[in-house]
Design an enzyme around this catalytic site. Structure first.
Site, PDB file in Angstrom:
ATOM      1  N   GLU A  40       0.871  -1.170   0.000  1.00  0.00           N
ATOM      2  CA  GLU A  40       0.000   0.000   0.000  1.00  0.00           C
ATOM      3  C   GLU A  40       0.913   1.226   0.000  1.00  0.00           C
ATOM      4  OE1 GLU A  40      -2.598   2.537   3.203  1.00  0.00           O
ATOM      5  OE2 GLU A  40      -2.769   0.346   3.327  1.00  0.00           O
ATOM      6  N   ARG A  44       1.058  10.354   0.990  1.00  0.00           N
ATOM      7  CA  ARG A  44       1.586  11.334   1.946  1.00  0.00           C
ATOM      8  C   ARG A  44       2.751  12.134   1.377  1.00  0.00           C
ATOM      9  NH1 ARG A  44       1.759   7.515   7.432  1.00  0.00           N
ATOM     10  NH2 ARG A  44      -0.376   6.703   7.228  1.00  0.00           N
ATOM     11  N   LYS A 128     -10.788  -0.663   7.228  1.00  0.00           N
ATOM     12  CA  LYS A 128      -9.516  -0.326   7.871  1.00  0.00           C
ATOM     13  C   LYS A 128      -9.810   0.125   9.305  1.00  0.00           C
ATOM     14  CE  LYS A 128      -5.783   3.127   7.337  1.00  0.00           C
ATOM     15  NZ  LYS A 128      -4.601   2.320   7.036  1.00  0.00           N
TER      16      LYS A 128
END
Length: 318
Positions: A40, A44, A128
């Site tokens: 993943e 960011r 999640k």
């Protein structure tokens, strides 16, 4: 096989912060070589989209997804770059609705009953759980799994090589995320061999393989009885009689007939049968599905088709 099922079989989905897109492929390849063919890549950093594209184009055997996706526009950009699944830190109804309509695997962050109910309303039952260490970890997810029996979690935050087996042993955990196998500092420093080693260690820890017992084949019950007597006389082992076999000291199964394996079998326990079977299949070992045993719909035991030193391999759920 669906993307979500693949992620569940892999069990560990490393969360990678890539600051230089040229590091994306060697990072993903190092983890895949260590037994984790999934990554993943977060948004960011400014390199996130290019990193996703690099892995998607150069590593067809690796399931690459996008993390820290905050809105639908960014989701579409990630998919255009080749992302196969989308992860967001919170629940976004627009992203959920569009993902479902377009058959995109979407993992929204949900840590409260209200958020989980919103996801379920949209048809999403794998979510999640972030940050797991802040919102109560396994105990919180266990409590939430009680009323929401069809929901499974992918926790990130607080998962490490020391507790990954504990997380993945829980029936309500679909997979775990984490950055301990691909720390940003190691990626930036090009420590790809270290990343591979940490990935191998994480996989071993998550599967928890250990010897349960050794099975010895015998032609008939009379010979089996004499073997048990000999073991008892030699070592004082206690004998527990069964229909098809007897156990000496709990770790030696004395078969009353010749079963699978030229000499007998080695019973190996694992924390998760489904992930163990997937892991071994990737290494070229196949399972004899006719030997499956089930409990509550889950596989609890199976034999491999391969033998080791004349012994069949019997996988057992811990």
């Amino acid at each position: 096989m669906s993307i979500m099922k693949t992620l569940g079989n892999i069990g560990i989905v490393p969360v990678s912060v890539i600051e230089d897109a040229t590091n994306a492929v060697p990072t993903a390849r190092a983890m895949a070589d260590g037994g984790i063919p999934a990554i993943e890549i977060t948004l960011r950093t400014a390199a996130g989209l290019d990193a996703i594209e690099a892995v998607a184009k150069n590593c067809s055997d690796i399931c690459v997804g996008a993390g820290t996706v905050l809105n639908l526009d960014d989701e579409k950009r990630c998919l255009d770059k080749g992302a196969k699944f989308i992860v967001s830190p919170g629940f976004d109804r627009k992203m959920a609705d569009w993902s479902i309509k377009n058959n995109i695997p979407y993992l929204p962050g949900c840590v409260t009953p209200t958020e989980i109910m919103a996801a379920l309303e949209m048809g999403i039952n794998i979510v999640k759980f972030f940050p797991a260490n802040v919102y109560g970890g396994l105990s919180a997810m266990k409590a939430l799994a009680a009323p929401f029996t069809g929901v499974k979690f992918m926790p990130t935050g607080g998962v490490s090589g020391q507790n990954v087996a504990e997380f993945l042993s829980a029936s309500y955990i679909h997979a775990v995320g984490g950055s301990w196998v691909c720390a940003k500092a190691d990626v930036n420093a090009g420590q790809f061999e270290k990343i591979r080693t940490l990935s191998e260690e994480a996989v071993r820890a998550s599967l928890g393989f250990e010897v349960a017992h050794v099975g010895i084949n015998n032609e008939n019950a009379e010979i089996a009885s004499s073997v048990c007597t000999q073991l008892q006389n030699m070592f004082g082992f206690s004998i527990k009689e069964g229909n098809s076999s007897s156990f000496a000291s709990g770790t030696i199964e004395v078969m009353k007939s010749n079963y699978l394996g030229e000499k007998g079998h080695l019973a190996i326990r694992t924390t998760n049968m489904t992930r163990a079977i997937y892991y071994l299949s990737k290494k070229g070992y196949s399972v004899d599905e006719s030997t499956y045993k089930y409990k509550n719909g889950a596989v609890t035991a199976a034999y491999l088709k391969d033998e080791v030193g004349g012994f069949a391999i019997h996988l057992l759920q811990k």
